[in-house]
Scaffold this active site. Sequence first.
Site, short mmCIF file in Angstrom:
data_model
loop_
_atom_site.label_atom_id
_atom_site.label_comp_id
_atom_site.label_asym_id
_atom_site.label_seq_id
_atom_site.Cartn_x
_atom_site.Cartn_y
_atom_site.Cartn_z
NE ARG A 1 -2.35 1.03 3.47
CZ ARG A 1 -2.97 1.63 4.69
NH1 ARG A 1 -4.45 1.46 4.69
NH2 ARG A 1 -2.41 1.77 6.00
CG ASP B 1 5.24 -3.54 10.29
OD1 ASP B 1 6.19 -4.09 9.47
OD2 ASP B 1 4.85 -2.32 10.55
CG ASP C 1 1.77 -2.99 8.98
OD1 ASP C 1 2.12 -4.37 8.96
OD2 ASP C 1 1.43 -2.34 8.48
CB THR D 1 -1.91 7.31 -3.06
OG1 THR D 1 -1.59 5.99 -3.23
CG2 THR D 1 -1.15 8.34 -3.75
#
Length: 211
Positions: free
Chosen positions: A105, A204, A201, A109
């Site tokens: 990602r 992660d 995340d 944006t």
Amino acid sequence: MNDQLTVLSHPLVGHIMTELRDQNTSPHQFRALVRKLSMLLCYEATRDLPTVEKQVITPVAPAQGVMVDQSKLVFLPILRAGLGMLDGALELVPDASVGHLGMYRDEETLTPVHYYTKLPPQFEGRGAIILDPMLATGGSAVDAVEKAASYGPAWIKFLCILSAPQGIEKLSKAYPDVKIYTAAVDQCLNDHGYIVPGLGDAGDRIFGTVG
């Protein structure tokens, strides 16, 4: 009510989700929890797989059973976080094939960027289950389904650990025939496109790369 959506409802699922959300859960523990939930999600998503009858001989007498043609199924983890779900899925369907969809990602944006696609031979006409721990904005999910659909699978399902209403709506509108399986639906997304309250995340936390 979204007919495409299945949310796992079980005390043990809630227990696992609580442990996943805890910021003190170690990467080792996090990976094990994701694997457990992935097995439960895969169990639910494969409920309607076709079977063929087979007779076996027990130690006592003949018995009529059924078998699943596992070669008809392909798991498609979205790299890299989707890899954390793969072992749990393969635990249930060990003879399924595995493809890979490489996407990340863009943090500015919030749009997905493709960098790798590898599908098994004879992908056309087989069932495809896409694996990604998070269904947040829905951008990566829609792009992954679009990529997989272009190769002609018989059907596509999407499995995720955690989802947001925005992602569910986006994927459902773009692909009404794709069924979504998730362990929980959270409140919303924040300004950075992260699920709230979420679990951080997933990639992660799976791979121990939290900054």
